[in-house]
Design a protein around this motif. Structure first.
Motif, short mmCIF file in Angstrom:
data_model
loop_
_atom_site.label_atom_id
_atom_site.label_comp_id
_atom_site.label_asym_id
_atom_site.label_seq_id
_atom_site.Cartn_x
_atom_site.Cartn_y
_atom_site.Cartn_z
N TRP A 261 100.58 -41.51 12.29
CA TRP A 261 101.83 -40.08 12.22
C TRP A 261 99.78 -39.56 13.75
CZ3 TRP A 261 102.35 -41.15 7.60
CH2 TRP A 261 103.12 -42.16 7.14
N SER B 284 103.51 -33.88 12.62
CA SER B 284 104.65 -35.29 12.43
C SER B 284 104.73 -35.45 11.37
CB SER B 284 103.70 -36.09 13.05
OG SER B 284 103.32 -35.75 14.85
N ASP C 16 108.80 -35.79 9.82
CA ASP C 16 109.15 -37.27 9.01
C ASP C 16 110.01 -36.80 8.03
OD1 ASP C 16 109.01 -37.69 11.08
OD2 ASP C 16 107.58 -39.43 11.37
N ASP D 172 106.24 -28.31 23.86
CA ASP D 172 105.67 -30.03 23.05
C ASP D 172 106.28 -29.91 21.66
OD1 ASP D 172 104.85 -30.16 26.12
OD2 ASP D 172 103.32 -30.21 25.19
N ALA E 179 108.94 -29.79 21.53
CA ALA E 179 110.14 -31.45 21.38
C ALA E 179 109.68 -32.08 20.62
CB ALA E 179 109.54 -31.20 23.05
N GLU E 180 109.06 -32.35 19.76
CA GLU E 180 108.42 -33.03 18.95
C GLU E 180 109.57 -32.73 17.48
OE1 GLU E 180 104.95 -34.42 15.97
OE2 GLU E 180 104.61 -32.61 17.06
N ARG F 56 112.26 -31.56 17.89
CA ARG F 56 113.77 -31.47 18.22
C ARG F 56 113.87 -33.54 17.88
NH1 ARG F 56 112.83 -28.47 22.55
NH2 ARG F 56 112.35 -30.40 23.85
N THR F 57 112.83 -33.42 18.37
CA THR F 57 112.91 -35.50 17.94
C THR F 57 112.53 -35.88 17.11
OG1 THR F 57 112.31 -35.83 20.22
CG2 THR F 57 112.22 -37.84 19.42
N ARG F 58 111.68 -35.27 15.95
CA ARG F 58 111.37 -35.66 14.61
C ARG F 58 112.38 -35.27 13.50
NH1 ARG F 58 107.56 -38.69 13.76
NH2 ARG F 58 105.36 -39.02 14.88
N SER G 165 116.92 -33.37 14.92
CA SER G 165 118.25 -34.66 15.70
C SER G 165 118.69 -35.30 14.66
CB SER G 165 117.16 -35.24 17.26
OG SER G 165 116.31 -35.70 16.74
N ALA G 166 117.98 -35.53 13.76
CA ALA G 166 118.03 -36.69 12.53
C ALA G 166 119.24 -35.58 12.29
CB ALA G 166 116.76 -36.78 11.89
N ARG H 63 121.08 -33.32 12.93
CA ARG H 63 122.36 -33.54 13.59
C ARG H 63 123.40 -33.79 13.40
NH1 ARG H 63 122.60 -28.36 17.81
NH2 ARG H 63 123.77 -29.90 19.25
#
Length: 169
Positions: free
Chosen positions: A34, A39, A43, A96, A99-100, A102-104, A107-108, A110
């Motif tokens: 990580w 991060s 997770d 930034d 974005a992290e 949303r990604t990590r 989004s999971a 949703r």
């Protein structure tokens, strides 16, 4: 992940040093997997959501939403709320970080609820193309209550949101 979950549950400091110490590994080992504490925490939050908030299949969207949101409310202990508020603040102040997050994490969560909506679309309870808007309405309500504490995240909230999204026929 287990060490991060334990530290999150205790409500104390969650740092790379604390995670490494609890896990019995070096900080360098953590940084191989990580890039940052954020991060690891994201997770861990995503993994916790997947394990504590099951995807129900009651046969109706209203039943599925009520069960999903009740589980969500039940999992929102004070330590988790604190972490979620912290990541919301980070997202608000740093593109930034947003974005992290949303990604990590986002989004999971949703994607999980989108599976419930996809089943509902198959049954004709919602229009599939409205899924993103429905997700925004559901999670918008959750985050609004979480961040601004305008009302409780409880079973009444869960049932009210389910009824608003999927009213009785």
């Amino acid at each position: 992940m287990a060490a991060t979950h334990e530290l999150m549950g205790e409500g104390g400091a969650v740092s790379m040093e604390a995670i490494a110490k609890r896990a019995g590994v070096s900080k360098e080992t953590l940084y191989r997997w990580w890039p940052s504490k954020t991060s690891v925490v994201l997770d861990a939050l995503a993994e916790r959501g997947q394990s504590t908030i099951p995807l129900p299949d009651t046969g109706t969207l209203r039943g599925d939403l009520a069960a999903f949101l009740r589980s969500t409310a039940d999992s929102a202990d004070p330590a988790t709320r604190h972490l979620l508020r912290a990541i919301a603040a980070a997202a608000a102040n740093d593109l930034d970080a947003a974005a992290e997050i949303r990604t990590r994490f986002i989004s999971a969560r949703r994607a999980a609820l989108n599976r419930v909506l996809a089943r509902a679309a198959t049954r004709g309870e919602v229009i599939a193309s409205n899924a993103d808007t429905l997700l925004d309405l559901i999670y918008g309500s959750l985050w609004y209550r979480l961040i601004f504490d305008v009302g409780p995240l409880d079973h009444t909230w869960a049932d009210d949101i389910a009824a608003a999204i999927a009213p009785a026929p």
